[in-house]
Design a protein around this motif. Structure first.
Motif, PDB file in Angstrom:
ATOM      1  N   LEU A  88       0.823  -1.206   0.000  1.00  0.00           N
ATOM      2  CA  LEU A  88       0.000   0.000   0.000  1.00  0.00           C
ATOM      3  C   LEU A  88       0.858   1.258   0.000  1.00  0.00           C
ATOM      4  O   LEU A  88       0.545   2.238  -0.694  1.00  0.00           O
ATOM      5  CB  LEU A  88      -0.925  -0.010   1.227  1.00  0.00           C
ATOM      6  N   ALA A  89       1.927   1.242   0.767  1.00  0.00           N
ATOM      7  CA  ALA A  89       2.825   2.400   0.802  1.00  0.00           C
ATOM      8  C   ALA A  89       3.436   2.644  -0.565  1.00  0.00           C
ATOM      9  O   ALA A  89       3.634   3.791  -0.980  1.00  0.00           O
ATOM     10  CB  ALA A  89       3.914   2.180   1.843  1.00  0.00           C
ATOM     11  N   HIS A  90       3.720   1.566  -1.280  1.00  0.00           N
ATOM     12  CA  HIS A  90       4.293   1.689  -2.617  1.00  0.00           C
ATOM     13  C   HIS A  90       3.344   2.451  -3.545  1.00  0.00           C
ATOM     14  O   HIS A  90       3.781   3.307  -4.327  1.00  0.00           O
ATOM     15  CB  HIS A  90       4.595   0.306  -3.184  1.00  0.00           C
ATOM     16  N   PHE A  91       2.042   2.157  -3.444  1.00  0.00           N
ATOM     17  CA  PHE A  91       1.070   2.879  -4.260  1.00  0.00           C
ATOM     18  C   PHE A  91       1.038   4.360  -3.902  1.00  0.00           C
ATOM     19  O   PHE A  91       0.989   5.228  -4.773  1.00  0.00           O
ATOM     20  CB  PHE A  91      -0.327   2.278  -4.090  1.00  0.00           C
ATOM     21  N   LEU A  92       1.063   4.663  -2.609  1.00  0.00           N
ATOM     22  CA  LEU A  92       0.979   6.057  -2.183  1.00  0.00           C
ATOM     23  C   LEU A  92       2.230   6.848  -2.558  1.00  0.00           C
ATOM     24  O   LEU A  92       2.174   8.068  -2.700  1.00  0.00           O
ATOM     25  CB  LEU A  92       0.746   6.132  -0.677  1.00  0.00           C
ATOM     26  N   GLU A  93       3.351   6.169  -2.693  1.00  0.00           N
ATOM     27  CA  GLU A  93       4.597   6.845  -3.053  1.00  0.00           C
ATOM     28  C   GLU A  93       4.631   7.266  -4.522  1.00  0.00           C
ATOM     29  O   GLU A  93       5.427   8.124  -4.903  1.00  0.00           O
ATOM     30  CB  GLU A  93       5.781   5.920  -2.766  1.00  0.00           C
ATOM     31  N   LYS A  94       3.780   6.658  -5.331  1.00  0.00           N
ATOM     32  CA  LYS A  94       3.746   6.996  -6.751  1.00  0.00           C
ATOM     33  C   LYS A  94       3.161   8.391  -6.944  1.00  0.00           C
ATOM     34  O   LYS A  94       2.290   8.826  -6.191  1.00  0.00           O
ATOM     35  CB  LYS A  94       2.883   5.990  -7.510  1.00  0.00           C
ATOM     36  N   GLU A  95       3.629   9.072  -7.965  1.00  0.00           N
ATOM     37  CA  GLU A  95       3.025  10.370  -8.288  1.00  0.00           C
ATOM     38  C   GLU A  95       1.556  10.183  -8.640  1.00  0.00           C
ATOM     39  O   GLU A  95       0.694  10.962  -8.220  1.00  0.00           O
ATOM     40  CB  GLU A  95       3.761  11.026  -9.449  1.00  0.00           C
ATOM     41  N   TYR A  96       1.280   9.133  -9.417  1.00  0.00           N
ATOM     42  CA  TYR A  96      -0.092   8.763  -9.753  1.00  0.00           C
ATOM     43  C   TYR A  96      -0.226   7.249  -9.682  1.00  0.00           C
ATOM     44  O   TYR A  96       0.663   6.522 -10.139  1.00  0.00           O
ATOM     45  CB  TYR A  96      -0.473   9.217 -11.156  1.00  0.00           C
ATOM     46  N   ILE A  97      -1.333   6.774  -9.139  1.00  0.00           N
ATOM     47  CA  ILE A  97      -1.625   5.348  -9.152  1.00  0.00           C
ATOM     48  C   ILE A  97      -2.059   4.924 -10.548  1.00  0.00           C
ATOM     49  O   ILE A  97      -1.608   3.907 -11.073  1.00  0.00           O
ATOM     50  CB  ILE A  97      -2.722   5.008  -8.123  1.00  0.00           C
ATOM     51  N   TYR A  98      -2.919   5.740 -11.144  1.00  0.00           N
ATOM     52  CA  TYR A  98      -3.477   5.413 -12.452  1.00  0.00           C
ATOM     53  C   TYR A  98      -2.667   6.045 -13.576  1.00  0.00           C
ATOM     54  O   TYR A  98      -2.047   7.096 -13.398  1.00  0.00           O
ATOM     55  CB  TYR A  98      -4.943   5.847 -12.520  1.00  0.00           C
ATOM     56  N   LYS A  99      -2.720   5.413 -14.733  1.00  0.00           N
ATOM     57  CA  LYS A  99      -1.867   5.808 -15.851  1.00  0.00           C
ATOM     58  C   LYS A  99      -2.589   6.625 -16.919  1.00  0.00           C
ATOM     59  O   LYS A  99      -1.934   7.276 -17.731  1.00  0.00           O
ATOM     60  CB  LYS A  99      -1.255   4.551 -16.500  1.00  0.00           C
ATOM     61  N   THR A 100      -3.906   6.574 -16.942  1.00  0.00           N
ATOM     62  CA  THR A 100      -4.660   7.339 -17.931  1.00  0.00           C
ATOM     63  C   THR A 100      -5.317   8.538 -17.254  1.00  0.00           C
ATOM     64  O   THR A 100      -5.674   8.488 -16.075  1.00  0.00           O
ATOM     65  CB  THR A 100      -5.754   6.479 -18.600  1.00  0.00           C
ATOM     66  N   ASP A 101      -5.499   9.589 -18.020  1.00  0.00           N
ATOM     67  CA  ASP A 101      -6.138  10.790 -17.472  1.00  0.00           C
ATOM     68  C   ASP A 101      -7.558  10.506 -17.003  1.00  0.00           C
ATOM     69  O   ASP A 101      -8.011  11.054 -15.991  1.00  0.00           O
ATOM     70  CB  ASP A 101      -6.172  11.897 -18.539  1.00  0.00           C
ATOM     71  N   VAL A 102      -8.254   9.631 -17.717  1.00  0.00           N
ATOM     72  CA  VAL A 102      -9.640   9.311 -17.364  1.00  0.00           C
ATOM     73  C   VAL A 102      -9.720   8.670 -15.983  1.00  0.00           C
ATOM     74  O   VAL A 102     -10.523   9.085 -15.137  1.00  0.00           O
ATOM     75  CB  VAL A 102     -10.270   8.376 -18.421  1.00  0.00           C
ATOM     76  N   PHE A 103      -8.901   7.669 -15.737  1.00  0.00           N
ATOM     77  CA  PHE A 103      -8.942   6.984 -14.440  1.00  0.00           C
ATOM     78  C   PHE A 103      -8.421   7.888 -13.333  1.00  0.00           C
ATOM     79  O   PHE A 103      -8.904   7.816 -12.200  1.00  0.00           O
ATOM     80  CB  PHE A 103      -8.159   5.665 -14.509  1.00  0.00           C
ATOM     81  N   ARG A 104      -7.462   8.728 -13.647  1.00  0.00           N
ATOM     82  CA  ARG A 104      -6.974   9.662 -12.627  1.00  0.00           C
ATOM     83  C   ARG A 104      -8.086  10.600 -12.182  1.00  0.00           C
ATOM     84  O   ARG A 104      -8.264  10.855 -10.987  1.00  0.00           O
ATOM     85  CB  ARG A 104      -5.792  10.466 -13.167  1.00  0.00           C
ATOM     86  N   SER A 105      -8.832  11.120 -13.124  1.00  0.00           N
ATOM     87  CA  SER A 105      -9.885  12.072 -12.769  1.00  0.00           C
ATOM     88  C   SER A 105     -11.038  11.374 -12.054  1.00  0.00           C
ATOM     89  O   SER A 105     -11.670  11.959 -11.176  1.00  0.00           O
ATOM     90  CB  SER A 105     -10.402  12.792 -14.011  1.00  0.00           C
TER      91      SER A 105
END
Length: 205
Positions: free
Chosen positions: A171-188
């Protein structure tokens, strides 16, 4: 569309013999119905295909992505670090048997492999594949919490203190990422919710 219908339709691109396709379907369902699977099962495939249906038009090679979805977790052993590789190799063996184009095979192999480290390397379809696979992280807390319980059941043989340590690291690894998701759609749509869910789970662990 039911999973079996989708699977049969997908294979018609490469294999017209219905008996062979039926054998492949039996193998796939036997794997995803293994008793130790509580999350990485056929329902997981249905969830990914719900995203696939929504964003079909965004995919460069939708048949390849569909094939990768079906096979990305066909091998699943909690004690192994090679599940994705073994799944990709099994998919490749089947594709080779039906003389599928090398470029198709390479892209499908890579689509399966990106579900291991969630890092796209070659094309936009890999970004969508990653986001489909991680879509559950950005759902309602009730859905996310149910997912965490399913994962814990899959790791039922692992003592709690060891499981908590490993889960916190993931879980910490995910939070350390700038973004979890790779597409603009999923990020939004899902980025903020996913981070909030992960933080809440960390508080509970």
């Amino acid at each position: 569309m039911h999973l079996k219908q989708r699977f049969e339709l997908l294979w018609t691109y490469w294999e017209a013999d219905k008996s062979k396709v039926e054998t492949l379907w039996t193998e796939l369902t036997d794997k995803y119905n293994e008793p130790h699977r509580y999350y990485h099962n056929l329902e997981h495939l249905r969830e990914l295909f719900s995203y696939y249906n929504d964003y079909y038009g965004k995919l460069a090679n939708p048949q390849e992505v569909a094939f990768a979805i079906f096979y990305h977790d066909i091998i699943y052993d909690i004690w192994s670090k090679k599940n994705e590789l073994k799944s990709a190799e099994l998919a490749k063996r089947h594709l080779e048997s039906y003389q599928v184009n090398d470029n198709n095979m390479i892209r499908i192999f890579d689509l399966i492999m990106v579900t291991k480290d969630h890092t796209p390397k070659h094309n936009s379809d890999e970004k969508w594949m990653i986001d489909f696979d991680l879509g559950v992280l950005g759902q309602s807390w009730d859905r996310y919490h149910a997912y965490t319980l399913q994962i814990r059941k899959e790791y039922g043989a692992v003592p709690s203190f060891i499981y908590r340590k490993g889960r916190k690291k993931v879980l910490a690894h995910f939070l350390e990422k700038e973004y979890i998701y790779k597409t603009d759609v999923f990020r939004s749509r899902f980025e903020i919710k996913a981070r909030n869910n992960i933080k809440k789970e960390l508080e509970i662990l």
